[in-house]
Design a protein around this motif. Structure first.
Motif, PDB file in Angstrom:
ATOM      1  N   ARG A 103      18.165  19.586   8.328  1.00  0.00           N
ATOM      2  CA  ARG A 103      19.721  20.328   9.103  1.00  0.00           C
ATOM      3  C   ARG A 103      20.595  20.527   8.791  1.00  0.00           C
ATOM      4  N   ASP A 104      21.030  19.783   7.352  1.00  0.00           N
ATOM      5  CA  ASP A 104      22.542  19.794   6.933  1.00  0.00           C
ATOM      6  C   ASP A 104      21.821  21.025   5.771  1.00  0.00           C
ATOM      7  N   CYS A 105      21.252  21.616   5.591  1.00  0.00           N
ATOM      8  CA  CYS A 105      20.997  22.786   5.156  1.00  0.00           C
ATOM      9  C   CYS A 105      20.812  24.171   5.398  1.00  0.00           C
ATOM     10  N   HIS A 106      20.719  24.093   6.620  1.00  0.00           N
ATOM     11  CA  HIS A 106      20.199  25.035   8.145  1.00  0.00           C
ATOM     12  C   HIS A 106      20.591  26.640   7.737  1.00  0.00           C
ATOM     13  N   SER A 107      21.871  26.050   8.013  1.00  0.00           N
ATOM     14  CA  SER A 107      23.291  27.772   7.545  1.00  0.00           C
ATOM     15  C   SER A 107      23.387  28.067   5.768  1.00  0.00           C
ATOM     16  N   LEU A 108      22.796  27.763   5.089  1.00  0.00           N
ATOM     17  CA  LEU A 108      22.533  27.416   3.759  1.00  0.00           C
ATOM     18  C   LEU A 108      21.399  28.516   3.015  1.00  0.00           C
ATOM     19  N   ARG A 109      20.522  27.730   4.142  1.00  0.00           N
ATOM     20  CA  ARG A 109      19.289  28.817   4.696  1.00  0.00           C
ATOM     21  C   ARG A 109      18.977  30.238   5.260  1.00  0.00           C
ATOM     22  N   LEU A 110      19.962  29.816   5.585  1.00  0.00           N
ATOM     23  CA  LEU A 110      20.071  31.566   6.930  1.00  0.00           C
ATOM     24  C   LEU A 110      20.596  32.435   5.601  1.00  0.00           C
ATOM     25  N   GLY A 111      21.712  31.403   5.283  1.00  0.00           N
ATOM     26  CA  GLY A 111      22.548  32.673   4.349  1.00  0.00           C
ATOM     27  C   GLY A 111      21.755  33.423   3.188  1.00  0.00           C
ATOM     28  N   ILE A 112      20.930  32.462   2.749  1.00  0.00           N
ATOM     29  CA  ILE A 112      19.758  33.475   1.985  1.00  0.00           C
ATOM     30  C   ILE A 112      19.049  34.597   2.262  1.00  0.00           C
ATOM     31  N   SER A 113      18.648  34.095   3.881  1.00  0.00           N
ATOM     32  CA  SER A 113      17.795  35.254   3.849  1.00  0.00           C
ATOM     33  C   SER A 113      18.352  36.271   4.631  1.00  0.00           C
ATOM     34  N   ARG A 114      19.681  35.730   5.005  1.00  0.00           N
ATOM     35  CA  ARG A 114      19.722  37.813   5.480  1.00  0.00           C
ATOM     36  C   ARG A 114      20.443  38.180   3.981  1.00  0.00           C
ATOM     37  N   CYS A 115      20.936  37.423   3.083  1.00  0.00           N
ATOM     38  CA  CYS A 115      21.283  38.211   1.470  1.00  0.00           C
ATOM     39  C   CYS A 115      20.167  39.188   0.821  1.00  0.00           C
ATOM     40  N   ALA A 116      19.129  38.408   1.335  1.00  0.00           N
ATOM     41  CA  ALA A 116      17.669  38.762   1.428  1.00  0.00           C
ATOM     42  C   ALA A 116      17.204  40.011   1.662  1.00  0.00           C
ATOM     43  N   SER A 117      17.428  40.343   2.858  1.00  0.00           N
ATOM     44  CA  SER A 117      17.240  40.898   4.025  1.00  0.00           C
ATOM     45  C   SER A 117      17.396  42.393   3.502  1.00  0.00           C
ATOM     46  N   ALA A 118      18.645  42.298   2.581  1.00  0.00           N
ATOM     47  CA  ALA A 118      19.644  43.514   2.537  1.00  0.00           C
ATOM     48  C   ALA A 118      18.707  44.359   1.949  1.00  0.00           C
ATOM     49  N   HIS A 119      18.046  43.745   0.190  1.00  0.00           N
ATOM     50  CA  HIS A 119      17.104  44.385  -0.931  1.00  0.00           C
ATOM     51  C   HIS A 119      15.942  44.632  -0.707  1.00  0.00           C
ATOM     52  N   PRO A 120      14.836  45.429  -0.908  1.00  0.00           N
ATOM     53  CA  PRO A 120      13.977  45.845  -0.661  1.00  0.00           C
ATOM     54  C   PRO A 120      12.774  45.338  -1.513  1.00  0.00           C
ATOM     55  N   ILE A 121      12.866  44.402  -2.639  1.00  0.00           N
ATOM     56  CA  ILE A 121      12.014  43.813  -3.105  1.00  0.00           C
ATOM     57  C   ILE A 121      11.557  42.653  -2.724  1.00  0.00           C
ATOM     58  N   VAL A 122      12.807  42.396  -2.717  1.00  0.00           N
ATOM     59  CA  VAL A 122      12.902  40.902  -1.059  1.00  0.00           C
ATOM     60  C   VAL A 122      11.923  40.940  -0.565  1.00  0.00           C
ATOM     61  N   ARG A 123      12.249  42.326   0.507  1.00  0.00           N
ATOM     62  CA  ARG A 123      11.544  42.356   1.562  1.00  0.00           C
ATOM     63  C   ARG A 123      10.051  42.339   1.499  1.00  0.00           C
ATOM     64  N   ARG A 124      10.145  43.037   0.337  1.00  0.00           N
ATOM     65  CA  ARG A 124       8.216  42.964  -0.430  1.00  0.00           C
ATOM     66  C   ARG A 124       7.367  41.745  -0.643  1.00  0.00           C
ATOM     67  N   ILE A 125       8.574  41.272  -1.498  1.00  0.00           N
ATOM     68  CA  ILE A 125       8.192  40.333  -1.103  1.00  0.00           C
ATOM     69  C   ILE A 125       7.960  38.796   0.030  1.00  0.00           C
ATOM     70  N   ARG A 126       8.934  39.058   0.532  1.00  0.00           N
ATOM     71  CA  ARG A 126       8.488  37.674   1.700  1.00  0.00           C
ATOM     72  C   ARG A 126       7.283  38.622   2.836  1.00  0.00           C
ATOM     73  N   SER A 127       6.781  40.006   2.878  1.00  0.00           N
ATOM     74  CA  SER A 127       5.818  40.593   3.543  1.00  0.00           C
ATOM     75  C   SER A 127       4.727  40.131   2.418  1.00  0.00           C
ATOM     76  N   ASP A 128       4.394  40.073   1.353  1.00  0.00           N
ATOM     77  CA  ASP A 128       3.586  40.107   0.770  1.00  0.00           C
ATOM     78  C   ASP A 128       3.035  39.058  -0.075  1.00  0.00           C
ATOM     79  N   CYS A 129       3.950  37.682   0.241  1.00  0.00           N
ATOM     80  CA  CYS A 129       3.661  36.398   0.103  1.00  0.00           C
ATOM     81  C   CYS A 129       4.100  35.755   1.222  1.00  0.00           C
TER      82      CYS A 129
END
Length: 97
Positions: free
Chosen positions: A32-58
């Motif tokens: 609960r306390d860290c939810h907004s920070l987790r969303l921040g990581i998701s937003r950051c990661a979604s901007a980079h192709p290698i991270v998107r690939r990791i999210r898909s493949d893993c």
């Protein structure tokens, strides 16, 4: 650390560090306390192709890790094997040429 993890750390370091500090500081309520920070990581990661690939493949080992965290909110250390499985997967992901 393999290239994929280096890219994640390089582009999302601040977000990852803030989230890690929040989880460590809130062992019983980090979801609960860290939810907004987790969303921040998701937003950051979604901007980079290698991270998107990791999210898909893993996706499967990452989902298992998240389930473990949810089931062990007060003892996240029990999820170390799940982290290791996800990292092994991520290290094998390559950027398509």
């Amino acid at each position: 650390m393999e290239a994929a993890l280096e890219v994640t750390a390089r582009y999302c370091r601040s977000e990852l560090e803030q989230y890690g500090r929040c989880v460590a500081a809130s062992p019983a309520s980090w979801q609960r306390d860290c939810h907004s920070l987790r969303l921040g990581i998701s937003r950051c990661a979604s901007a980079h192709p290698i991270v998107r690939r990791i999210r898909s493949d893993c996706a499967e080992p990452f989902a298992a890790f998240e389930r473990c965290l949810q089931e062990n909110e007060a003892a996240v250390g029990k999820c170390s094997e799940h982290v290791a499985a996800f990292l092994r997967c991520a290290e094998q992901v390559k950027v398509a040429a």
